[in-house]
Design a protein around this motif. Structure first.
Motif, mmCIF file in Angstrom:
data_model
loop_
_atom_site.group_PDB
_atom_site.id
_atom_site.type_symbol
_atom_site.label_atom_id
_atom_site.label_comp_id
_atom_site.label_asym_id
_atom_site.label_seq_id
_atom_site.Cartn_x
_atom_site.Cartn_y
_atom_site.Cartn_z
ATOM 1 N N TYR A 38 0.738 -1.243 0.129
ATOM 2 C CA TYR A 38 -0.204 -0.071 -0.138
ATOM 3 C C TYR A 38 0.634 1.373 -0.357
ATOM 4 O O TYR A 38 0.645 2.107 0.087
ATOM 5 N N LEU A 39 2.054 0.871 0.284
ATOM 6 C CA LEU A 39 2.678 2.583 0.730
ATOM 7 C C LEU A 39 4.194 2.016 0.114
ATOM 8 O O LEU A 39 4.998 2.832 -0.808
ATOM 9 N N LEU A 40 5.252 1.440 0.297
ATOM 10 C CA LEU A 40 5.786 0.667 -0.377
ATOM 11 C C LEU A 40 6.045 0.635 -2.351
ATOM 12 O O LEU A 40 7.167 1.355 -2.481
ATOM 13 N N ARG A 41 5.262 -0.455 -2.424
ATOM 14 C CA ARG A 41 5.205 -0.626 -3.415
ATOM 15 C C ARG A 41 5.199 1.034 -4.270
ATOM 16 O O ARG A 41 5.577 1.293 -5.730
ATOM 17 N N ARG A 42 4.500 0.978 -3.740
ATOM 18 C CA ARG A 42 4.310 2.886 -4.696
ATOM 19 C C ARG A 42 5.480 3.364 -4.681
ATOM 20 O O ARG A 42 5.518 4.325 -6.050
ATOM 21 N N VAL A 43 6.004 3.270 -4.380
ATOM 22 C CA VAL A 43 7.162 4.751 -3.846
ATOM 23 C C VAL A 43 8.503 3.661 -5.509
ATOM 24 O O VAL A 43 9.229 4.137 -4.909
ATOM 25 N N GLY A 44 7.928 2.235 -5.247
ATOM 26 C CA GLY A 44 9.279 1.714 -6.288
ATOM 27 C C GLY A 44 10.603 0.729 -5.173
ATOM 28 O O GLY A 44 11.304 0.800 -5.787
ATOM 29 N N MET A 45 9.851 0.406 -3.930
ATOM 30 C CA MET A 45 10.902 -0.295 -2.984
ATOM 31 C C MET A 45 11.664 -1.020 -3.413
ATOM 32 O O MET A 45 11.162 -1.809 -4.630
ATOM 33 N N ASN A 46 12.914 -1.531 -3.934
ATOM 34 C CA ASN A 46 13.878 -2.419 -4.201
ATOM 35 C C ASN A 46 15.129 -2.313 -2.518
ATOM 36 O O ASN A 46 14.773 -1.956 -1.775
#
Length: 336
Positions: A139-147
Motif C-alpha cells: 500500500y505504501l512502499l510498493r507505490r514508491v518503487g522499493m527495492n
C-alpha cells in the motif's frame, strides 16, 4: 507409570562437519538452464565425498521463487538436485537459514549427512528488481518503487554522510557499493561425526545464531542493526567462539557501507581477513544468495589456515538488513 530411575540425561549432540563445497558462479549463464546448473553442482558435491542422491540422508534447498521466475521452485529444483523419492526441504527465507537448518537436522539426529543446494539465476528473469518490488508492503512502499538498492541507500544514509567517489546509483551509494547479480549455484555436504573418515572434513560447524527484526524500516534502527546484535548474542550464550577469536570473516550486507558498519560492531583483531572472497560488488553471487555464498567462502578459507583457526560467515537478509544470521566454523584438527 513413573520411572524410579530418575530423570534421563539428554543425549549428547553430535558434532557436525562440512565435508565438501561446490559452486558455479558466472556473470551470466546462457548455455545452461538453472536446472542443468543445479544438477552439475549437486552431482559434483556428492561425488566429492563418495555419495549419491540415493544414499544421502536428506536434501535441503534454497531458492527465491520470484527471482528465478519459478512458482514453488522446489518442484523444478528438487529433481536436478537428486530429490526424487528423497526427503527434501525447501527453505525460502534465505540461503543462510537453509545452511543452519541442515546443521540443525544433524544436531537433532534426523540424518547422518545432508546435501545443501542453493541457487539464483537472475539472467532468466526479465527484471530482477520487480521481484524485489513485489516483496514490498503493497500500500505504501510498493507505490514508491522499493527495492534492495533503495533500502540499502536509506540504511547507508543513516550510517554515513559521505558519498563514495563516482556516479551515485542511489545516494550515497555507487555501483561499487552494491552487490552484483550473477548466476550462481552453491552446494555443500554436511555430516555428523562418526559418519565419515576422520580428517576428511573441511571444517567443523561450531554454532550459529539468527534473528529477524520488524519488517517496517521506520520502526527499527537500520543503522544499529539489532537483528545482528541478537544473532551475536545467541552464539555467545551457546558458548560459540565470538568475534575476538575469529581469523576470517565473510560478510554479506546490503552495501559496502553496511559491511563496514558490521565490521565496526564486531570488535575484530587487526589481523583478521575480512571478505577475502571479494568486496560487496566483486563477490560472485546474487543479492538473494550472497549470505549462503559467504558461509561457503568462510568454510573454504579454512583450508589454507593453521589448525585451530576459526572463521565466520555473516549474512543480512531483507530490506536494510531486517534479518541476520551468523555461522562459526573451526578448521580440522583444532581444539574444538
Amino acid at each position: 507409570m513413573r520411572s524410579s530411575t530418575g530423570p534421563r540425561e539428554a543425549p549428547e549432540r553430535p558434532r557436525v562437519a562440512v565435508l565438501a563445497t561446490r559452486q558455479l558462479a558466472v556473470p551470466r549463464e546462457d548455455d545452461r538452464s538453472l536446472e542443468e546448473m543445479i544438477f552439475a553442482v549437486a552431482a559434483a558435491a556428492l561425488s566429492a565425498v563418495g555419495l549419491q542422491a540415493s544414499t544421502v540422508g536428506s536434501i535441503v534447498l534454497y531458492g527465491n521463487d520470484q527471482m528465478n521466475g519459478r512458482v514453488i521452485s522446489c518442484m523444478v529444483g528438487a529433481g536436478p538436485a537428486g530429490g526424487v523419492d528423497r526427503d527434501v526441504t525447501m527453505i525460502a527465507s534465505s540461503g543462510e537459514h537453509a545452511f543452519i537448518y541442515a546443521y540443525l537436522r544433524l544436531l537433532a539426529g534426523q540424518d547422518q549427512n545432508v546435501l545443501l543446494v542453493g541457487w539464483g539465476k537472475p539472467s532468466e528473469g526479465v527484471s530482477p528488481e520487480h521481484a524485489q518490488l513485489v516483496s514490498a508492503e503493497p500500500y505504501l512502499l510498493r507505490r514508491v518503487g522499493m527495492n534492495d538498492t533503495i533500502a540499502a541507500a536509506l540504511q547507508a544514509s543513516r550510517m554515513t554522510t559521505t558519498a563514495a567517489t563516482g556516479r551515485a546509483t542511489a545516494w550515497p551509494l555507487t555501483a561499487a557499493d552494491l552487490p552484483a547479480d550473477n548466476d550462481v549455484v552453491y552446494a555443500a555436504i554436511l555430516a555428523a561425526e562418526g559418519s565419515f573418515e576422520p580428517e576428511t572434513e573441511l571444517a567443523w560447524v561450531l554454532g550459529a545464531g539468527w534473528a529477524m527484526d520488524g519488517y517496517d524500516m521506520g520502526t527499527r534502527d537500520v543503522a544499529e542493526m539489532p537483528a545482528l546484535a541478537a544473532a551475536l548474542q545467541q552464539i555467545e550464550k551457546r558458548g560459540v567462539p565470538g568475534a575476538a577469536r575469529w581469523s576470517i570473516v565473510e560478510i554479506a550486507a546490503p552495501s559496502e557501507v553496511a559491511t563496514r558498519a558490521v565490521v565496526g560492531k564486531l570488535g575484530l583483531r587487526d589481523d583478521v581477513r575480512i571478505n577475502a572472497a571479494g568486496s560487496t560488488a566483486d563477490f560472485m553471487s546474487t543479492s538473494s544468495t550472497s549470505g549462503l555464498g559467504r558461509f561457503i567462502a568462510a568454510v573454504d578459507a579454512l583450508d589454507s589456515q593453521p589448525a585451530g583457526s576459526i572463521s565466520a560467515g555473516i549474512g543480512l537478509q531483507g530490506f536494510a538488513g531486517q534479518g541476520a544470521a551468523v555461522m562459526v566454523f573451526g578448521g580440522k584438527g583444532g581444539n574444538l
